[in-house]
Design a protein around this motif. Structure first.
Motif, mmCIF file in Angstrom:
data_model
loop_
_atom_site.group_PDB
_atom_site.id
_atom_site.type_symbol
_atom_site.label_atom_id
_atom_site.label_comp_id
_atom_site.label_asym_id
_atom_site.label_seq_id
_atom_site.Cartn_x
_atom_site.Cartn_y
_atom_site.Cartn_z
ATOM 1 N N THR A 258 0.863 -1.179 0.000
ATOM 2 C CA THR A 258 0.000 0.000 0.000
ATOM 3 C C THR A 258 0.898 1.227 0.000
ATOM 4 O OG1 THR A 258 -0.112 -0.005 2.417
ATOM 5 C CG2 THR A 258 -1.867 -1.168 1.255
ATOM 6 N N GLN B 284 -2.322 6.598 -1.281
ATOM 7 C CA GLN B 284 -3.526 5.819 -1.554
ATOM 8 C C GLN B 284 -3.615 5.378 -3.012
ATOM 9 O OE1 GLN B 284 -6.292 8.722 -0.010
ATOM 10 N NE2 GLN B 284 -6.539 7.566 1.855
ATOM 11 N N ALA C 119 -8.227 1.512 -2.868
ATOM 12 C CA ALA C 119 -6.873 2.020 -2.628
ATOM 13 C C ALA C 119 -6.802 2.397 -1.150
ATOM 14 C CB ALA C 119 -6.603 3.227 -3.516
ATOM 15 N N ALA C 120 -5.685 2.092 -0.494
ATOM 16 C CA ALA C 120 -5.595 2.303 0.946
ATOM 17 C C ALA C 120 -4.165 2.604 1.361
ATOM 18 C CB ALA C 120 -6.096 1.074 1.685
ATOM 19 N N LYS C 121 -4.037 3.241 2.523
ATOM 20 C CA LYS C 121 -2.719 3.552 3.079
ATOM 21 C C LYS C 121 -2.153 2.415 3.918
ATOM 22 C CE LYS C 121 -3.194 8.566 3.486
ATOM 23 N NZ LYS C 121 -3.129 9.701 4.433
ATOM 24 N N ASN D 219 -7.896 3.296 5.895
ATOM 25 C CA ASN D 219 -7.663 4.669 5.458
ATOM 26 C C ASN D 219 -7.654 4.703 3.933
ATOM 27 O OD1 ASN D 219 -7.144 7.372 5.286
ATOM 28 N ND2 ASN D 219 -5.453 7.340 6.744
ATOM 29 N N GLY D 220 -8.759 4.285 3.363
ATOM 30 C CA GLY D 220 -8.884 4.185 1.911
ATOM 31 C C GLY D 220 -9.156 5.514 1.239
ATOM 32 N N SER D 221 -9.178 5.464 -0.074
ATOM 33 C CA SER D 221 -9.325 6.669 -0.879
ATOM 34 C C SER D 221 -10.769 7.128 -1.013
ATOM 35 C CB SER D 221 -8.743 6.423 -2.275
ATOM 36 O OG SER D 221 -9.435 5.351 -2.889
#
Length: 167
Positions: free
Chosen positions: A9, A13, A37-39, A52-54
């Motif tokens: 990841t 993101q 998409a994520a951190k 903590n996704g987009s």
């Protein structure tokens, strides 16, 4: 790692990447429209969790069974409660639970199975700075978590109690 797959990841993101470990292949993106998409990625209790996704909700955790991460529609979610200006900053497996840190709070995640799959409980009114949660083993105390809080205090945390070791 999530089962036998390495997950990547990014703080920006970008699309979540995976690598199954075969020689001569590169990281591949999880199918568009499946995993957000994520951190942050965390492997816990047989599930890959993306945090903590987009999608604009920094407190949402999206998860899929480790056996199905490339084919799952990624519709299973839960949120950690906090204020609207908060976001998930870090996550770590510790003992039999996962701990999810936001800027302002710490949450304990337990696998309960069924529907819902996970129980979420806020246990602390402090959070951790991204990437600062590390494990350390002490001969007299055993394994503990070390982290820097957003309140600029270094903490040693055993899953229930913490000790501030630096201000």
């Amino acid at each position: 790692r999530s089962k036998n797959v390495t997950i990547a990841t990014s703080d920006t993101q970008q699309r979540v990447l995976y690598w199954a470990g075969s020689v001569g292949t590169f990281f591949l993106g999880l199918p568009i429209g499946s995993a957000p998409a994520a951190k942050i990625a965390l492997d816990f209790a047989g599930y890959l969790m993306l945090m903590n996704g987009s999608g604009g909700n920094g407190l949402l955790v999206t998860y899929a069974d480790n056996n199905n991460i490339t084919t799952d529609p990624w519709t299973s979610t839960f949120a950690v409660g906090s204020s609207q200006d908060d976001e998930i900053t870090d996550a770590v497996n510790y003992n039999t639970r996962a701990y999810v840190f936001t800027k302002y709070t710490t949450h304990q995640i337990s696998h309960v199975g069924g529907n819902p799959d996970f129980a979420v409980r806020q246990i602390k009114d402090w959070g951790a700075v991204s990437g600062t949660g590390k494990r350390a083993t002490y001969t007299d105390k055993g394994e503990l978590l070390l982290m820097l809080g957003w309140d600029k205090k270094v903490r040693v945390f055993d899953g229930t109690e913490e000790q501030i070791i630096s201000t």
